[in-house]
Design an enzyme around this catalytic site. Sequence first.
Site, PDB file in Angstrom:
ATOM      1  N   LYS A  78      16.507  43.532 -23.459  1.00  0.00           N
ATOM      2  CA  LYS A  78      15.215  44.482 -23.795  1.00  0.00           C
ATOM      3  C   LYS A  78      15.621  45.724 -24.629  1.00  0.00           C
ATOM      4  O   LYS A  78      14.725  46.235 -25.397  1.00  0.00           O
ATOM      5  CB  LYS A  78      14.355  44.988 -22.530  1.00  0.00           C
ATOM      6  CG  LYS A  78      13.616  43.670 -22.072  1.00  0.00           C
ATOM      7  CD  LYS A  78      12.638  44.295 -20.909  1.00  0.00           C
ATOM      8  CE  LYS A  78      12.102  43.199 -20.273  1.00  0.00           C
ATOM      9  NZ  LYS A  78      11.122  43.499 -19.415  1.00  0.00           N
ATOM     10  N   ASP A 114       5.247  45.386 -21.469  1.00  0.00           N
ATOM     11  CA  ASP A 114       5.497  45.559 -19.959  1.00  0.00           C
ATOM     12  C   ASP A 114       4.592  46.697 -19.613  1.00  0.00           C
ATOM     13  O   ASP A 114       3.881  46.888 -18.202  1.00  0.00           O
ATOM     14  CB  ASP A 114       6.881  45.946 -19.610  1.00  0.00           C
ATOM     15  CG  ASP A 114       7.840  44.731 -19.718  1.00  0.00           C
ATOM     16  OD1 ASP A 114       7.283  43.655 -19.302  1.00  0.00           O
ATOM     17  OD2 ASP A 114       8.982  44.935 -20.057  1.00  0.00           O
ATOM     18  N   GLY A 257       4.467  41.424  -8.384  1.00  0.00           N
ATOM     19  CA  GLY A 257       4.770  41.684  -9.564  1.00  0.00           C
ATOM     20  C   GLY A 257       4.055  40.412 -10.451  1.00  0.00           C
ATOM     21  O   GLY A 257       4.037  40.634 -11.754  1.00  0.00           O
TER      22      GLY A 257
HETATM   23  P1  NDP Z   1      17.509  47.266 -13.993  1.00  0.00           P
HETATM   24  O1  NDP Z   1      18.946  46.612 -13.822  1.00  0.00           O
HETATM   25  O2  NDP Z   1      17.316  47.817 -15.459  1.00  0.00           O
HETATM   26  O3  NDP Z   1      17.497  48.461 -13.036  1.00  0.00           O
HETATM   27  C1  NDP Z   1      17.718  48.265 -11.670  1.00  0.00           C
HETATM   28  C2  NDP Z   1      17.204  49.257 -10.624  1.00  0.00           C
HETATM   29  O4  NDP Z   1      17.481  49.108  -9.314  1.00  0.00           O
HETATM   30  C3  NDP Z   1      18.076  50.328 -10.876  1.00  0.00           C
HETATM   31  O5  NDP Z   1      17.007  51.796 -10.601  1.00  0.00           O
HETATM   32  C4  NDP Z   1      18.867  50.720  -9.871  1.00  0.00           C
HETATM   33  O6  NDP Z   1      19.311  51.728  -9.369  1.00  0.00           O
HETATM   34  C5  NDP Z   1      18.242  49.981  -8.920  1.00  0.00           C
HETATM   35  N1  NDP Z   1      19.127  49.260  -7.950  1.00  0.00           N
HETATM   36  C6  NDP Z   1      20.085  48.125  -7.943  1.00  0.00           C
HETATM   37  N2  NDP Z   1      20.789  48.034  -6.859  1.00  0.00           N
HETATM   38  C7  NDP Z   1      20.459  49.114  -6.154  1.00  0.00           C
HETATM   39  C8  NDP Z   1      20.894  49.344  -4.677  1.00  0.00           C
HETATM   40  N3  NDP Z   1      21.664  48.838  -3.993  1.00  0.00           N
HETATM   41  N4  NDP Z   1      20.459  50.506  -4.108  1.00  0.00           N
HETATM   42  C9  NDP Z   1      19.419  51.418  -4.738  1.00  0.00           C
HETATM   43  N5  NDP Z   1      19.071  50.906  -5.979  1.00  0.00           N
HETATM   44  C10 NDP Z   1      19.448  49.947  -6.630  1.00  0.00           C
HETATM   45  O7  NDP Z   1      16.328  46.164 -13.702  1.00  0.00           O
HETATM   46  P2  NDP Z   1      14.960  46.168 -14.712  1.00  0.00           P
HETATM   47  O8  NDP Z   1      14.580  47.770 -14.511  1.00  0.00           O
HETATM   48  O9  NDP Z   1      14.999  45.384 -15.722  1.00  0.00           O
HETATM   49  O10 NDP Z   1      14.210  45.354 -13.600  1.00  0.00           O
HETATM   50  C11 NDP Z   1      13.883  45.888 -12.112  1.00  0.00           C
HETATM   51  C12 NDP Z   1      12.961  44.891 -11.402  1.00  0.00           C
HETATM   52  O11 NDP Z   1      11.771  44.727 -12.064  1.00  0.00           O
HETATM   53  C13 NDP Z   1      13.645  43.643 -11.393  1.00  0.00           C
HETATM   54  O12 NDP Z   1      13.588  43.220 -10.137  1.00  0.00           O
HETATM   55  C14 NDP Z   1      12.887  42.541 -12.226  1.00  0.00           C
HETATM   56  O13 NDP Z   1      12.665  41.233 -12.020  1.00  0.00           O
HETATM   57  C15 NDP Z   1      11.336  43.467 -12.167  1.00  0.00           C
HETATM   58  N6  NDP Z   1      10.615  43.060 -13.448  1.00  0.00           N
HETATM   59  C16 NDP Z   1       9.378  42.614 -13.368  1.00  0.00           C
HETATM   60  C17 NDP Z   1       8.658  42.391 -14.396  1.00  0.00           C
HETATM   61  C18 NDP Z   1       7.075  41.712 -14.006  1.00  0.00           C
HETATM   62  O14 NDP Z   1       6.531  41.403 -15.143  1.00  0.00           O
HETATM   63  N7  NDP Z   1       6.808  41.717 -13.045  1.00  0.00           N
HETATM   64  C19 NDP Z   1       9.063  42.750 -15.643  1.00  0.00           C
HETATM   65  C20 NDP Z   1      10.092  43.238 -15.658  1.00  0.00           C
HETATM   66  C21 NDP Z   1      10.954  43.633 -14.509  1.00  0.00           C
HETATM   67  P3  NDP Z   1      20.700  52.651 -10.316  1.00  0.00           P
HETATM   68  O15 NDP Z   1      20.040  53.386 -11.356  1.00  0.00           O
HETATM   69  O16 NDP Z   1      21.010  53.708  -9.092  1.00  0.00           O
HETATM   70  O17 NDP Z   1      21.524  51.583 -10.751  1.00  0.00           O
END
Ligand code: NDP
Length: 294
Positions: A78, A114, A257
């Site tokens: 994205k 989004d 979601g």
């Molecule tokens: P990213 O990979 O960009 O971000 C992941 C996030 O999760 C970061 O904030 C990361 O923290 C956090 N995270 C991951 N692992 C851990 C952990 N072990 N402990 C604490 N925090 C953690 O993903 P996206 O932002 O693209 O997507 C996030 C979610 O939203 C996904 O599940 C996706 O499926 C969902 N989504 C749903 C949509 C919908 O239409 N319903 C649209 C877009 C996304 P850190 O920054 O510290 O790494």
Amino acid sequence: MVAGEVGRPGIRGPGKYALLGFPVRHSVSPQMQGAAFRWAGIPASYELIEVPPDQLGAVVARLRDQAYAGWNVTVPHKENVLNCVDEVTPEARAAGSVNTVVNRDGILRGHSTDGYGLEAAVRESFGLDVPGRRFLFVGAGGAARATAVWFAQLGAAEVRIVNRTLGKAERIAERIRAVAPGCTVRCVAGAEPAGVVSALSGVDVVIQATSLGLHADDPLPLDVALLLPGMAVMDMIYRRTPFLLEAARRGCRIADGRGMLLHQGARSFELWTGCSAPVAEMRAGLEAAVAARA
Ligand code: NDP
């Protein structure tokens, strides 16, 4: 969008569509968009295309050459797709994210739907409009950034961000301050319980925007004992996650979601076709696809 044009074939829209991501096999977008195209009488295909990160530019060039009418973009493309299109809407530029591309005579325009999707889902699930409200985003990845910036621009009174990595939350805050100076923004490290308690105080909606909950052995993204009965809690993951179920047990109002997915897809459909999206049909297509996987 032109109201009243639902179901009128031939204005705009016939052609090939796709979702680009890595991985994308799990996606239910083909069923959701397929239901919309069928209902509107628009002959169209919607396919899933796995695009490894280093091949995004080449795949976008191929879709342009093959006159795909438009496509959606998901993780991890994205952000990078901004560099592959000819034009980017101001909203997508502010969000730093494109999830919808429209191909008009070989000119590719990138949009971000989004934020709209989450806005519509919050209204539908909790009866709340964004202006004047306080939101807590748990997570600071691409989805949190696109939606938090959109909410700030819509007039949210306050955006709070809790994230494991504080620096990523702070980068979203900088963007919000630049594009929506009227919105108060506050960041908290996830490992600071006192900060999280304070971040939860007085919020209208808690939005779970981390990827935690996709896998059975994931930890919870937030200490659920801090949630209060009656709080509105939405998880961007499009099924009932352990976090949402725990929140419900504590008396919170919950939504997963699916609403966001539906409404961001509905807006994509409108951008591609110029027709009002048949939301009920898209929802039925989405629900059937999700149920088939359960
Ligand atoms: P990213 O990979 O960009 O971000 C992941 C996030 O999760 C970061 O904030 C990361 O923290 C956090 N995270 C991951 N692992 C851990 C952990 N072990 N402990 C604490 N925090 C953690 O993903 P996206 O932002 O693209 O997507 C996030 C979610 O939203 C996904 O599940 C996706 O499926 C969902 N989504 C749903 C949509 C919908 O239409 N319903 C649209 C877009 C996304 P850190 O920054 O510290 O790494």
